[in-house]
Structures are given as structure tokens and as C-alpha cells.
Design a protein around this motif. Structure first.
Motif, PDB file in Angstrom:
ATOM      1  N   PRO A  32      -4.591 -37.886 -46.047  1.00 53.35           N
ATOM      2  CA  PRO A  32      -4.236 -37.196 -44.802  1.00 53.35           C
ATOM      3  C   PRO A  32      -5.099 -37.715 -43.647  1.00 53.35           C
ATOM      4  O   PRO A  32      -6.304 -37.951 -43.813  1.00 53.35           O
ATOM      5  N   GLU A  33      -4.476 -37.896 -42.498  1.00 53.59           N
ATOM      6  CA  GLU A  33      -5.147 -38.509 -41.351  1.00 53.59           C
ATOM      7  C   GLU A  33      -6.439 -37.790 -40.971  1.00 53.59           C
ATOM      8  O   GLU A  33      -7.441 -38.422 -40.626  1.00 53.59           O
ATOM      9  N   GLU A  34      -6.446 -36.445 -41.074  1.00 48.74           N
ATOM     10  CA  GLU A  34      -7.646 -35.708 -40.661  1.00 48.74           C
ATOM     11  C   GLU A  34      -8.856 -36.057 -41.537  1.00 48.74           C
ATOM     12  O   GLU A  34      -9.994 -35.981 -41.084  1.00 48.74           O
ATOM     13  N   LEU A  35      -8.619 -36.440 -42.790  1.00 51.48           N
ATOM     14  CA  LEU A  35      -9.734 -36.857 -43.646  1.00 51.48           C
ATOM     15  C   LEU A  35     -10.365 -38.146 -43.135  1.00 51.48           C
ATOM     16  O   LEU A  35     -11.565 -38.364 -43.298  1.00 51.48           O
ATOM     17  N   LEU A  36      -9.557 -38.986 -42.521  1.00 50.90           N
ATOM     18  CA  LEU A  36     -10.035 -40.286 -42.057  1.00 50.90           C
ATOM     19  C   LEU A  36     -10.670 -40.226 -40.676  1.00 50.90           C
ATOM     20  O   LEU A  36     -11.493 -41.071 -40.339  1.00 50.90           O
ATOM     21  N   ILE A  37     -10.287 -39.211 -39.884  1.00 54.11           N
ATOM     22  CA  ILE A  37     -10.811 -39.163 -38.503  1.00 54.11           C
ATOM     23  C   ILE A  37     -11.800 -38.024 -38.266  1.00 54.11           C
ATOM     24  O   ILE A  37     -12.637 -38.112 -37.374  1.00 54.11           O
ATOM     25  N   LYS A  38     -11.706 -36.971 -39.050  1.00 51.42           N
ATOM     26  CA  LYS A  38     -12.584 -35.814 -38.853  1.00 51.42           C
ATOM     27  C   LYS A  38     -13.947 -36.070 -39.476  1.00 51.42           C
ATOM     28  O   LYS A  38     -14.051 -36.610 -40.576  1.00 51.42           O
ATOM     29  N   LYS A  39     -14.986 -35.656 -38.772  1.00 51.73           N
ATOM     30  CA  LYS A  39     -16.356 -35.741 -39.284  1.00 51.73           C
ATOM     31  C   LYS A  39     -16.851 -34.314 -39.442  1.00 51.73           C
ATOM     32  O   LYS A  39     -16.918 -33.575 -38.463  1.00 51.73           O
ATOM     33  N   SER A  40     -17.142 -33.911 -40.674  1.00 47.49           N
ATOM     34  CA  SER A  40     -17.532 -32.531 -40.918  1.00 47.49           C
ATOM     35  C   SER A  40     -18.363 -32.423 -42.186  1.00 47.49           C
ATOM     36  O   SER A  40     -18.203 -33.211 -43.116  1.00 47.49           O
ATOM     37  N   ILE A  60     -24.808 -29.601 -44.863  1.00 43.41           N
ATOM     38  CA  ILE A  60     -24.684 -28.598 -43.804  1.00 43.41           C
ATOM     39  C   ILE A  60     -24.493 -29.254 -42.445  1.00 43.41           C
ATOM     40  O   ILE A  60     -24.204 -28.579 -41.468  1.00 43.41           O
ATOM     41  N   GLU A  61     -24.643 -30.561 -42.413  1.00 42.82           N
ATOM     42  CA  GLU A  61     -24.308 -31.372 -41.243  1.00 42.82           C
ATOM     43  C   GLU A  61     -23.592 -32.599 -41.779  1.00 42.82           C
ATOM     44  O   GLU A  61     -23.929 -33.084 -42.861  1.00 42.82           O
ATOM     45  N   PRO A  62     -22.615 -33.131 -41.046  1.00 44.83           N
ATOM     46  CA  PRO A  62     -21.944 -34.335 -41.553  1.00 44.83           C
ATOM     47  C   PRO A  62     -22.923 -35.501 -41.648  1.00 44.83           C
ATOM     48  O   PRO A  62     -23.723 -35.724 -40.751  1.00 44.83           O
ATOM     49  N   ILE A  63     -22.854 -36.225 -42.740  1.00 41.37           N
ATOM     50  CA  ILE A  63     -23.724 -37.367 -42.984  1.00 41.37           C
ATOM     51  C   ILE A  63     -22.940 -38.675 -42.861  1.00 41.37           C
ATOM     52  O   ILE A  63     -23.466 -39.670 -42.398  1.00 41.37           O
ATOM     53  N   TYR A  64     -21.701 -38.648 -43.275  1.00 38.90           N
ATOM     54  CA  TYR A  64     -20.898 -39.866 -43.367  1.00 38.90           C
ATOM     55  C   TYR A  64     -19.926 -39.998 -42.193  1.00 38.90           C
ATOM     56  O   TYR A  64     -19.771 -39.085 -41.391  1.00 38.90           O
ATOM     57  N   ASP A  65     -19.254 -41.131 -42.140  1.00 36.66           N
ATOM     58  CA  ASP A  65     -18.373 -41.458 -41.013  1.00 36.66           C
ATOM     59  C   ASP A  65     -17.131 -40.576 -40.914  1.00 36.66           C
ATOM     60  O   ASP A  65     -16.558 -40.433 -39.849  1.00 36.66           O
ATOM     61  N   ASN A  66     -16.691 -40.030 -42.051  1.00 36.94           N
ATOM     62  CA  ASN A  66     -15.513 -39.163 -42.018  1.00 36.94           C
ATOM     63  C   ASN A  66     -15.526 -38.197 -43.194  1.00 36.94           C
ATOM     64  O   ASN A  66     -16.349 -38.320 -44.110  1.00 36.94           O
ATOM     65  N   LEU A  67     -14.624 -37.234 -43.138  1.00 40.02           N
ATOM     66  CA  LEU A  67     -14.564 -36.185 -44.155  1.00 40.02           C
ATOM     67  C   LEU A  67     -14.176 -36.743 -45.520  1.00 40.02           C
ATOM     68  O   LEU A  67     -14.614 -36.217 -46.549  1.00 40.02           O
ATOM     69  N   VAL A  98     -11.659 -27.220 -59.073  1.00 43.32           N
ATOM     70  CA  VAL A  98     -12.408 -27.779 -57.953  1.00 43.32           C
ATOM     71  C   VAL A  98     -12.012 -27.059 -56.672  1.00 43.32           C
ATOM     72  O   VAL A  98     -10.832 -26.767 -56.452  1.00 43.32           O
ATOM     73  N   SER A  99     -12.996 -26.788 -55.816  1.00 42.66           N
ATOM     74  CA  SER A  99     -12.705 -26.286 -54.473  1.00 42.66           C
ATOM     75  C   SER A  99     -13.534 -27.089 -53.475  1.00 42.66           C
ATOM     76  O   SER A  99     -14.602 -27.617 -53.810  1.00 42.66           O
ATOM     77  N   VAL A 100     -13.004 -27.192 -52.263  1.00 36.96           N
ATOM     78  CA  VAL A 100     -13.685 -27.889 -51.181  1.00 36.96           C
ATOM     79  C   VAL A 100     -13.821 -26.912 -50.022  1.00 36.96           C
ATOM     80  O   VAL A 100     -12.834 -26.304 -49.594  1.00 36.96           O
ATOM     81  N   ASP A 101     -15.053 -26.745 -49.535  1.00 35.82           N
ATOM     82  CA  ASP A 101     -15.333 -25.910 -48.368  1.00 35.82           C
ATOM     83  C   ASP A 101     -15.718 -26.827 -47.209  1.00 35.82           C
ATOM     84  O   ASP A 101     -16.696 -27.566 -47.323  1.00 35.82           O
ATOM     85  N   VAL A 102     -14.957 -26.765 -46.125  1.00 35.15           N
ATOM     86  CA  VAL A 102     -15.283 -27.527 -44.919  1.00 35.15           C
ATOM     87  C   VAL A 102     -15.980 -26.571 -43.962  1.00 35.15           C
ATOM     88  O   VAL A 102     -15.440 -25.514 -43.621  1.00 35.15           O
ATOM     89  N   LEU A 103     -17.194 -26.938 -43.552  1.00 35.11           N
ATOM     90  CA  LEU A 103     -18.048 -26.031 -42.777  1.00 35.11           C
ATOM     91  C   LEU A 103     -17.861 -26.188 -41.276  1.00 35.11           C
ATOM     92  O   LEU A 103     -17.658 -27.288 -40.779  1.00 35.11           O
ATOM     93  N   SER A 104     -17.983 -25.053 -40.596  1.00 37.68           N
ATOM     94  CA  SER A 104     -18.069 -25.080 -39.137  1.00 37.68           C
ATOM     95  C   SER A 104     -19.487 -25.491 -38.757  1.00 37.68           C
ATOM     96  O   SER A 104     -20.384 -25.560 -39.605  1.00 37.68           O
ATOM     97  N   GLU A 169     -13.603 -23.345 -44.215  1.00 44.00           N
ATOM     98  CA  GLU A 169     -12.201 -23.394 -44.624  1.00 44.00           C
ATOM     99  C   GLU A 169     -12.249 -23.808 -46.082  1.00 44.00           C
ATOM    100  O   GLU A 169     -12.724 -24.906 -46.396  1.00 44.00           O
ATOM    101  N   ARG A 170     -11.816 -22.920 -46.965  1.00 46.41           N
ATOM    102  CA  ARG A 170     -11.916 -23.166 -48.413  1.00 46.41           C
ATOM    103  C   ARG A 170     -10.556 -23.609 -48.943  1.00 46.41           C
ATOM    104  O   ARG A 170      -9.540 -22.954 -48.706  1.00 46.41           O
ATOM    105  N   TYR A 171     -10.591 -24.696 -49.680  1.00 49.10           N
ATOM    106  CA  TYR A 171      -9.363 -25.276 -50.238  1.00 49.10           C
ATOM    107  C   TYR A 171      -9.460 -25.331 -51.761  1.00 49.10           C
ATOM    108  O   TYR A 171     -10.501 -25.672 -52.306  1.00 49.10           O
TER     109      TYR A 171
END
Length: 172
Positions: A32-40, A60-67, A98-104, A169-171
Motif C-alpha cells: 500500500p502506498e502509505e507504507l512507502l510514503i508515511k514515516k511513523s 516511539i519515534e520513526p527511525i526508518y525512511d518509511n512505515l 500479529v498486530s501492528v500499532d501505528v503511533l501518533s 491505530e491498531r491493525y
């Protein structure tokens, strides 16, 4: 391994590839495009089919170039480097959820009164010590309990500390 959301499917693919073949999968163009462009920042959690925690690692802070990379690195770490557990084996893969939590972005707060453990995760900070607890965890019903656990994880006892909150946001 079970998961329906694209973020979770990506995490599972990363874990399976690493456990079975010992290598990190490359970022795929069909994600998904947001995984490639979003940093979170994100956390990846593994649970047994009985609901027991089997691994949880995150940022707790983005470390890498994208999600996509953030999820890949945290998924592999949750499966292989959570100090509380032995590394996941290939035999266990079919029995893990497996669950993925994307943090604000974390937000500084003045008081525990500004927390709700069902809505907010918490970060406690004292000097170089940091403790993190995700929101909406079974058995964590009060903000005070949330702070107590986060402080314990950080090794913060009687020293002063700051509190930050975040949403996820929990997935699944």
C-alpha cells in the motif's frame, strides 16, 4: 500466522521470511502506498492463539525512511529479539497472531488525569530511562496502573519523571 490488514500481512511476510530463510525481505512495490510514503513509529505484537504475549517490539519515534521498513524491522525484532522470550521458531509460525500499532506523535502531559488507558498509550521519561506501554491492554484498567507498569519497565523508581501520551491505530 493470522492477519487480514495489509500492514499485518506485510509484518507476517517479513517474520516468516526471516524465520524460515534468515534474511530480510526487500521492500515491495505492490505494498500500500502509505507504507512507502508515511514515516511513523510503530509496534508489532505477537500473541499465541491462547492470547499470551509472545513478543512485542516497537519505536516511539520513526527511525526508518518509511512505515514499511519500520514494520519490517520491528516485526523481525518482536519475533527474534524480545528479551522476555526465546526467538520464534518455524514450528510456531502457524500458531501466532500479529498486530501492528501505528503511533501518533507523543504529547507531553502535566498530569495522570490527562490519561485514559483505553485511549492513550504512555511514555515515562527520567533522564535516559524510558518506559512505554501501549493503550487498551488486558488487565490495565487505570492510568495509575499504566504509569506504574511503564515506570517499572524503565527502571524508574523514586526519581522525577515526565509523562507523554500517544494514540495508536491498531491493525490485526
Amino acid at each position: 500466522m493470522i492477519g487480514n490488514h495489509p500492514y499485518v500481512k506485510w509484518a507476517i511476510e517479513c517474520i516468516e521470511n526471516y524465520i524460515k530463510y534468515g534474511r530480510k525481505i526487500e521492500i515491495k512495490e505492490d505494498l500500500p502506498e502509505e507504507l512507502l510514503i508515511k514515516k511513523s513509529a510503530c509496534f508489532v505484537s505477537l500473541h499465541t492463539m491462547d492470547g499470551d504475549l509472545r513478543g512485542c517490539i516497537g519505536t516511539i519515534e520513526p527511525i526508518y525512511d518509511n512505515l514499511a521498513i519500520e514494520i519490517r524491522e520491528n516485526a523481525i525484532a518482536a519475533a527474534t529479539r524480545d528479551y522476555r522470550f526465546t526467538p520464534l521458531t518455524a514450528e510456531e509460525l502457524d500458531n501466532i497472531e500479529v498486530s501492528v500499532d501505528v503511533l501518533s506523535e507523543p504529547e507531553y502531559i502535566e498530569s495522570v488525569d490527562e490519561l485514559d488507558p483505553n485511549i492513550y498509550g504512555v511514555i515515562v521519561v527520567s533522564g535516559f530511562k524510558k518506559g512505554v506501554l501501549l493503550p487498551a491492554l488486558d488487565g490495565v484498567d487505570t492510568a495509575e496502573e499504566q504509569i506504574r507498569i511503564a515506570k517499572l519497565k524503565a527502571g524508574i523508581y523514586s526519581e522525577p519523571y515526565e509523562i507523554y501520551r500517544f494514540t495508536v491505530e491498531r491493525y490485526f
